[in-house]
Design a protein around this motif. Structure first.
Motif, short mmCIF file in Angstrom:
data_model
loop_
_atom_site.label_atom_id
_atom_site.label_comp_id
_atom_site.label_asym_id
_atom_site.label_seq_id
_atom_site.Cartn_x
_atom_site.Cartn_y
_atom_site.Cartn_z
N ARG A 217 -22.87 6.24 1.23
CA ARG A 217 -21.62 5.56 1.60
C ARG A 217 -21.71 4.11 1.14
NH1 ARG A 217 -18.48 5.49 7.44
NH2 ARG A 217 -16.56 4.49 6.65
N THR A 218 -20.65 3.69 0.42
CA THR A 218 -20.57 2.31 -0.07
C THR A 218 -19.28 1.69 0.47
OG1 THR A 218 -21.75 2.94 -2.08
CG2 THR A 218 -20.55 0.86 -2.13
N ARG A 219 -19.39 0.49 1.11
CA ARG A 219 -18.22 -0.20 1.70
C ARG A 219 -18.23 -1.65 1.24
NH1 ARG A 219 -14.61 0.20 5.94
NH2 ARG A 219 -14.05 -1.76 6.97
N ARG A 220 -17.13 -2.04 0.64
CA ARG A 220 -16.91 -3.43 0.25
C ARG A 220 -15.65 -3.92 0.98
NH1 ARG A 220 -16.69 -3.57 -6.14
NH2 ARG A 220 -15.26 -1.83 -5.70
N SER A 221 -15.74 -5.06 1.65
CA SER A 221 -14.61 -5.53 2.47
C SER A 221 -14.62 -7.05 2.53
CB SER A 221 -14.69 -4.95 3.88
OG SER A 221 -15.86 -5.39 4.55
N LEU A 222 -13.45 -7.60 3.02
CA LEU A 222 -13.36 -9.04 3.24
C LEU A 222 -14.04 -9.37 4.56
CD1 LEU A 222 -9.64 -9.69 2.18
CD2 LEU A 222 -11.72 -9.93 0.82
N PRO A 223 -14.69 -10.53 4.63
CA PRO A 223 -15.37 -10.87 5.89
C PRO A 223 -14.39 -10.92 7.05
CG PRO A 223 -16.08 -12.30 4.10
CD PRO A 223 -14.91 -11.55 3.58
N TRP A 224 -14.84 -10.42 8.13
CA TRP A 224 -14.12 -10.38 9.41
C TRP A 224 -12.87 -9.52 9.37
CZ3 TRP A 224 -15.13 -15.56 7.60
CH2 TRP A 224 -16.40 -16.04 8.03
N LEU A 225 -12.09 -9.64 8.29
CA LEU A 225 -10.86 -8.85 8.24
C LEU A 225 -11.17 -7.38 8.04
CD1 LEU A 225 -8.60 -11.18 6.03
CD2 LEU A 225 -8.60 -10.95 8.50
N GLY A 226 -12.21 -7.12 7.29
CA GLY A 226 -12.53 -5.72 7.05
C GLY A 226 -13.09 -5.03 8.27
N ASP A 227 -13.50 -5.80 9.28
CA ASP A 227 -14.07 -5.20 10.48
C ASP A 227 -13.02 -4.89 11.55
OD1 ASP A 227 -16.54 -5.41 9.31
OD2 ASP A 227 -16.97 -7.38 10.19
N ILE A 228 -11.75 -5.27 11.27
CA ILE A 228 -10.69 -5.00 12.25
C ILE A 228 -10.42 -3.51 12.24
CG2 ILE A 228 -8.29 -5.45 12.86
CD1 ILE A 228 -8.55 -8.14 11.45
N PRO A 229 -10.41 -2.89 13.43
CA PRO A 229 -10.14 -1.44 13.48
C PRO A 229 -8.79 -1.13 12.82
CG PRO A 229 -11.00 -2.19 15.57
CD PRO A 229 -10.69 -3.44 14.79
N ILE A 230 -8.76 -0.10 12.11
CA ILE A 230 -7.60 0.46 11.40
C ILE A 230 -7.08 -0.53 10.37
CG2 ILE A 230 -5.26 1.41 11.63
CD1 ILE A 230 -6.01 2.31 14.43
N LEU A 231 -6.78 -1.78 10.77
CA LEU A 231 -6.26 -2.75 9.81
C LEU A 231 -7.33 -3.15 8.79
CD1 LEU A 231 -4.14 -5.09 12.12
CD2 LEU A 231 -3.33 -3.27 10.60
N GLY A 232 -8.59 -2.87 9.16
CA GLY A 232 -9.64 -3.26 8.24
C GLY A 232 -9.60 -2.51 6.94
N TYR A 233 -8.97 -1.34 6.87
CA TYR A 233 -8.85 -0.59 5.61
C TYR A 233 -8.02 -1.35 4.59
CZ TYR A 233 -10.99 3.55 7.66
OH TYR A 233 -11.88 4.43 8.22
#
Length: 763
Positions: free
Chosen positions: A636-652
């Motif tokens: 599994r590979t996950r790339r996200s914006l800091p803090w925003l990517g950790d928001i449930p559902i909205l993090g996608y």
């Protein structure tokens, strides 16, 4: 001589007067009878008055000695001998005292020839333990008288004189002279002789018989007459031990009619050698140990040579051995029903001629050393048996006809033939069916969302913000240094978005892809292999690779050329062994390799390799499975914006998510079948079933390209494809020269003709 005789008569006249005076003193009156009480000896002396002690009668001397204890002494007898023979005597004082007190007794008169008087003198001297030794050369010689009583006996042998064998006759009548001589006895064992003659020489001080080293000569020491008689006896014994005549060997040229001269020569030579050794052993055990045993100087040996040009034997042997050798040759040189063949051709059916020839050559060479040690391992001191040329065997392989060319005698060929027939047995074949099943499943899910915000109202003062996960590229169209155009990268799966609004720009891109890949790889190789042999099956995929080289120059040009192939695939090596209980032991080596991806450029793709090596026991016809080689990978590979990517559902909305999983399972099935039928019927049945199965897949027409008799070729029902062909093997073994190299068809035709001939004769 006349003077000696006169002196002797004068001396003889004194002796009776002295005897008479002695008798008168004993009590005999002068001129009358003996007085009463006079001794008998005195009476005999008186009666013999006037009779000389020695009388000369012409050819003889007549001796009349006094028979009393007071008669003639040895010293006076020495003087008488000196006067009678003219011999000069001498002795030491000790010997003189012994001579003076030793009387000489002899009852009755003695009539002696004058020529033998000195011999009679020596007899009387040796009887009283006195020796007479002649000292000095002939014209100066003096006879020394020596007393050998007591301790003087050991010193007497020092005065023994050496006499050659041809002069012994001169001492045959001298019993009081110690002599030493050497004689040669060529036909007698002098060592056994010396032991046997010890009883005849009881006094080692004056009598000895000594062998001389390792020769046939012997040293004899003793009194003259005794030595002379002993030499005569020994020469008689030696003459009796010698053969009455010289026997010379005979020569014969014996032409052979049927047998080989070379082989027969080796056989007879070995028999004669064994017979000679046995005779020597028996003679040593039974021969007498006395003086009559014949000296073993070596026995005449028979010699047999070969004249190959005339196939004849050249025989040299003693006359008593020649008839026995000729009889043996005649009994062996007989005609046989089948002539002797030195060269043979043996056609092999099942084994390789070169391998079997090498095996036989090693075995015959090693077996020859064992048999040679057995022949040479006899008793100590015995000669080893000779190695016959008939024991040689030559085996050469002919690769073209798969035959053995054998050079050997008949007996050796029969031994080798038995070995070849045992080794040329057809081994059972093993049909090995294998199946390699590889199951691969891959799942992947990719979901990514990119956002962009740009406010460009007014004269250029505005703000922008974007998230980039590789779904699009940004371009600056107006040249103000701020990207104002977003160009999406169209990929597989779903790609969608909003790029422009009226008062503001809120571009959004969405990419979604889910992939599932299932792979089922089936390899079903089958192979037929002999028992205890090895089979190898390979199925490879080769990918080319390139090599980039720099050609130089300002622009840095390069050149790409072919380098090599990189292989991946299946390699199966299997070796079956059939046990006595009809199950199989399989030695298996399996290597499976696959490329992960395609080749691109100089670097080959990753390769996955799996290797298996094992030894298993499998019943005939049963299937063995080797499974459980399972590879299960999840990622599994996950790339996200800091803090925003950790928001449930909205993090996608602010992330790129990639999920992947892969699973590989490998199964290997092995089913061995023992082909037992000697005429290959079971193999033919199996082949026919496989052709039927292949016909369903590729069609009967293509099968008929290989087997013209398969299937239906014309109208009607053709059942030829269901026939199971039976193979009839030709007779194996030694073949005629004309049959070497014939194929199976011609051999079967010849066999059918041979089977038809007896039927025609019966009709």
């Amino acid at each position: 001589m006349i003077a000696n005789q006169s002196a002797l008569l004068a001396l003889a006249m004194i002796l009776p007067c002295s005897a008479y005076a002695q008798g008168a003193a004993a009590g005999t009156p002068q001129g009358g009878a003996p007085a009463a009480g006079a001794s008998q000896g005195g009476a005999l002396a008186a009666a013999g008055q006037g009779i000389p002690a020695i009388q000369d009668t012409g050819e003889f001397y007549v001796l009349n000695f006094d028979e009393t204890n007071e008669g003639l002494t040895l010293e006076k007898f020495v003087k008488i001998c000196q006067v009678a023979t003219g011999t000069n005597f001498t002795y030491v004082q000790e010997t003189a005292a012994a001579l003076q007190k030793t009387p000489l007794r002899m009852y009755g008169p003695k009539r002696i020839p004058k020529s033998d008087f000195y011999s009679f003198f020596q007899i009387m001297m040796i009887l009283n333990d006195f020796t007479c030794t002649r000292v000095g050369p002939e014209h100066l010689a003096v006879v020394q008288i020596q007393n050998i009583q007591g301790n003087n006996r050991a010193q007497a042998r020092q005065n023994a004189i050496y006499v050659t064998a041809d002069q012994l006759d001169r001492y045959a009548d001298q019993p009081a002279v110690l002599i030493t001589t050497v004689i040669d006895l060529p036909n007698t064992d002098v060592r056994n002789l010396s032991q046997s003659m010890q009883r005849l020489f009881p006094d080692q001080n004056t009598q000895q018989l000594i062998p001389v080293g390792t020769t046939n000569s012997v040293v004899i020491m003793g009194f003259g007459s005794q030595v002379a008689s002993t030499v005569k006896m020994l020469r008689f014994i030696d003459e009796a031990s010698r053969s009455t005549q010289t026997v010379v060997p005979e020569f014969e040229v014996i032409a052979l009619e049927f047998a080989s001269a070379e082989e027969l020569s080796d056989t007879i030579t070995e028999l004669l050698e064994s017979s000679r050794r046995a005779a020597q052993t028996r003679t040593q055990q039974q021969a007498a140990q006395g003086v009559t045993s014949q000296l073993q100087q070596g026995q005449a040996e028979a010699k047999i040579m070969v004249d190959a040009r005339t196939n004849s034997l050249l025989v040299m042997a003693m006359p008593e051995d020649m008839p026995r050798i000729k009889d043996l040759i005649a009994r062996l040189d007989t005609e046989v029903i089948q002539g002797e063949r030195t060269y043979h051709i043996y056609n092999l059916n099942n084994v390789d001629a070169e391998e079997l020839a090498e095996t036989l050559d090693d075995f015959i060479r090693d077996a020859g050393r064992v048999s040679g040690a057995a022949r040479g391992g006899g008793a100590q001191g015995q000669a080893p048996a000779t190695t016959s040329r008939t024991g040689e065997v030559v085996v050469v392989a002919d690769k073209t006809t798969n035959s053995l060319l054998i050079a050997a005698s008949r007996s050796k060929y029969q031994e080798v033939l038995e070995l070849i027939q045992r080794l040329d047995e057809r081994q059972d074949q093993v049909l090995i069916e294998t199946a390699l099943v590889e199951l691969t499943g891959q799942d992947s899910l990719n979901l990514a969302i990119e956002l962009g915000l740009a406010e460009i109202a007014g004269d250029g003062d505005g703000q922008f913000g974007v998230s980039n996960f590789g779904l699009a590229t940004y371009d600056d169209t107006d040249g103000d240094g701020i990207p104002d155009v977003k160009v999406p990268n169209i990929t597989t799966g779903l790609t969608a978005g909003i790029l422009k609004g009226d008062d503001f720009s809120l571009p959004i891109l969405i990419s979604a892809l889910q992939e599932r890949r299932d792979t089922n790889v089936l390899n079903v190789p089958s192979v037929l292999v002999n028992n205890n042999s090895s089979a190898k099956v390979e199925s490879k995929d080769a990918q080319p690779t390139t090599q980039i080289t720099a050609t130089g120059g300002v622009s840095g040009q390069t050149q790409e050329n072919f380098r090599e192939y990189v292989e991946a695939g299946i390699t199966l090596q299997i070796s079956p062994t059939i046990s006595a209980s009809r199950y199989l032991r399989l030695n298996i080596e399996l290597e499976v390799s696959t490329f992960v991806g395609a080749v691109s450029g100089a670097i080959p793709p990753p390769k996955l390799t799996r290797y298996l090596k094992t030894v298993v026991n499998v019943p005939d016809g049963d299937t063995m499975v080797i499974g459980g080689i399972i590879t299960d990978n999840k990622g599994r590979t996950r790339r996200s914006l800091p803090w925003l990517g950790d928001i449930p559902i909205l993090g996608y909305l602010f992330s790129d998510n990639q999920d992947s999983s892969s699973k590989t399972t490998l199964y290997f099935f092995v089913t061995p079948h023992i082909m037992r039928d000697r005429d290959f019927a079971d193999l033919a049945k199996y082949s026919f079933e496989r052709k039927m199965s292949a016909a369903d897949s590729i069609g009967a027409d293509r099968i008929r390209l290989v087997d013209q008799s398969f299937g239906q070729e014309k109208e009607g029902v053709d059942l030829r494809g269901f026939e199971v062909p039976l193979y009839r093997g030709p007779d194996r073994g030694e073949v005629k020269d004309s049959a070497v190299g014939l194929d199976a068809v011609k051999v079967n035709e010849m066999l059918q003709q041979d089977d038809a001939q007896p039927q025609e004769k019966q009709q």
